[in-house]
Design an enzyme around this catalytic site. Structure first.
Site, PDB file in Angstrom:
ATOM      1  N   GLN A  52      -5.807 -11.639 -13.200  1.00  0.00           N
ATOM      2  CA  GLN A  52      -5.659 -10.404 -13.973  1.00  0.00           C
ATOM      3  C   GLN A  52      -4.237 -10.198 -14.478  1.00  0.00           C
ATOM      4  OE1 GLN A  52      -6.926  -7.922 -10.427  1.00  0.00           O
ATOM      5  NE2 GLN A  52      -5.477  -6.473 -11.297  1.00  0.00           N
ATOM      6  N   SER A 108       2.275   4.241  -7.331  1.00  0.00           N
ATOM      7  CA  SER A 108       1.911   2.897  -7.782  1.00  0.00           C
ATOM      8  C   SER A 108       2.765   1.909  -7.012  1.00  0.00           C
ATOM      9  CB  SER A 108       2.196   2.758  -9.283  1.00  0.00           C
ATOM     10  OG  SER A 108       2.196   1.397  -9.657  1.00  0.00           O
ATOM     11  N   GLN A 152      -9.679   0.898 -15.834  1.00  0.00           N
ATOM     12  CA  GLN A 152     -10.254  -0.040 -14.859  1.00  0.00           C
ATOM     13  C   GLN A 152     -11.497   0.575 -14.210  1.00  0.00           C
ATOM     14  OE1 GLN A 152      -8.034  -2.592 -11.906  1.00  0.00           O
ATOM     15  NE2 GLN A 152      -8.493  -0.902 -10.540  1.00  0.00           N
ATOM     16  N   LEU A 192       0.810  -1.222   0.000  1.00  0.00           N
ATOM     17  CA  LEU A 192       0.000   0.000   0.000  1.00  0.00           C
ATOM     18  C   LEU A 192       0.840   1.267   0.000  1.00  0.00           C
ATOM     19  CD1 LEU A 192      -2.589  -1.216   2.652  1.00  0.00           C
ATOM     20  CD2 LEU A 192      -2.775  -1.334   0.154  1.00  0.00           C
ATOM     21  N   HIS A 193       0.289   2.297  -0.595  1.00  0.00           N
ATOM     22  CA  HIS A 193       0.903   3.627  -0.587  1.00  0.00           C
ATOM     23  C   HIS A 193      -0.191   4.644  -0.289  1.00  0.00           C
ATOM     24  CE1 HIS A 193      -0.900   3.983  -4.523  1.00  0.00           C
ATOM     25  NE2 HIS A 193      -0.228   2.923  -4.946  1.00  0.00           N
ATOM     26  N   HIS A 226      -3.634   4.399  -2.015  1.00  0.00           N
ATOM     27  CA  HIS A 226      -4.604   3.458  -1.446  1.00  0.00           C
ATOM     28  C   HIS A 226      -5.242   4.049  -0.177  1.00  0.00           C
ATOM     29  CE1 HIS A 226      -1.752   0.453  -3.403  1.00  0.00           C
ATOM     30  NE2 HIS A 226      -2.914   0.110  -3.931  1.00  0.00           N
TER      31      HIS A 226
END
Ligand code: PAF
Length: 303
Positions: free
Chosen positions: A62, A186, A154, A33-34, A37
């Site tokens: 995916q 990201s 998305q 996580l960053h 998020h």
């Protein structure tokens, strides 16, 4: 923060929260996580959710066969600490066999908006995303679900699926959270070597060049050429695509009476980065999102 690894546990936690009168927010993630998020957790709260659930699941369906599933960064202990500090109520951490039990064959295909750009380059990717997101929605049954606009296509695919399948959830979208030098946050930025990281903000600058060209009245082809030219003196970048598209379809357009997106994917060494900038219709002021992180709630229809 309660940690649930089974469907029964997370459903019980959500049912109890709802019985207590809480609106339930949900942030699906693949972990590592960053701040982007974590901003989604804040967005869910700001959307009136007294109870926020986050999932961490690196979804194998995916990823293509030659993609980075095996090396996708993972750090469960660090993620748990970050979510606890952000006040998350429950974390769903399912093992793969809980999400995909033996014999699972059903897949969700969203035609149209999932087909160009990422859809062309990553066959099966959006089918994997739509399948897991619908499954997670069915498990958690949130009132609100939050997604980041860095993954703009998305967002559009999920919005289309929710609308087409009458999924009873309100979608909210957060603007891309950026590092101080403009690079979109990201989990995959962790792959970048120091030298690549130093060059990475040139990608955002290429998108800026496309936005500026459109605002000057350029054609779509001219704006796309401006983006390519902006990266020409940075040979470390391999351009996958740099396009001006209609955010409803992700197809090229010469229309100027609607919002457009400057959208791109590039490779820096072994790392594939994606990013996008919104371009408001030319007639309106303030046509580009601010450079620094902005969280905004948007329920706008995307397709
Ligand atoms: O954006 C992501 O992290 C993933 O695609 C998602 C939405 C969690 C589905 O696996």
């Amino acid at each position: 923060m309660r940690i649930c690894r089974s469907i029964e546990e997370i459903r019980d936690a959500v049912v109890a929260a709802r019985r207590g009168g809480a609106r339930v927010g949900f942030v699906p993630t693949m972990g590592f996580l960053h701040e982007g998020h974590l901003s989604l957790v804040d967005l869910a709260r700001a959307s009136g959710c007294g109870f926020v659930a986050v999932s961490i699941f690196v979804n194998p369906t995916q990823f293509g066969p030659n993609e980075d599933f095996a090396r996708y960064p993972r750090d469960e202990a660090r993620d748990i600490g970050l979510l606890e500090a952000r006040g998350v109520d429950v974390l769903f951490l399912p093992p793969v066999e809980v999400v995909y039990p033996a014999g699972h064959t059903t897949r969700v295909t969203v035609a149209g908006v999932s087909e160009p750009l990422e859809g062309e380059r990553r066959p099966g990717h959006f089918e994997g995303v739509a399948t897991v997101v619908l499954k997670l929605f069915n498990v958690v049954q949130p009132d609100v679900a939050a997604f980041g606009h860095k993954d703009a296509q998305q967002c559009a695919v999920i919005a289309r699926m929710v609308r087409d399948l009458d999924v009873p959830v309100e979608l909210v979208f957060a603007e891309t959270t950026r590092e101080r030098d403009g690079l979109a946050m990201s989990s995959r930025n962790a792959y970048l070597a120091a030298e690549e990281r130093a060059q990475a903000p040139r990608f955002r600058e290429a998108l800026d060049a496309g936005v500026a060209a459109i605002r000057r009245g350029a054609s779509t082809a001219e704006a796309e050429a401006a983006m390519v030219a902006s990266l020409a003196s940075h040979p470390a970048f391999e351009i996958d695509y740099l396009r001006i598209v209609d955010p409803g379809t992700f197809r090229t357009t010469e229309e100027r009476d609607r919002e457009l997106l400057a959208v791109g994917a590039v490779r820096l060494g072994r790392t594939r980065l994606i990013d996008n900038l919104r371009i408001k219709p030319l007639a309106t002021e303030a046509s580009v999102q601010p450079r620094e992180a902005v969280q905004s709630r948007s329920n706008e229809e995307r397709s």
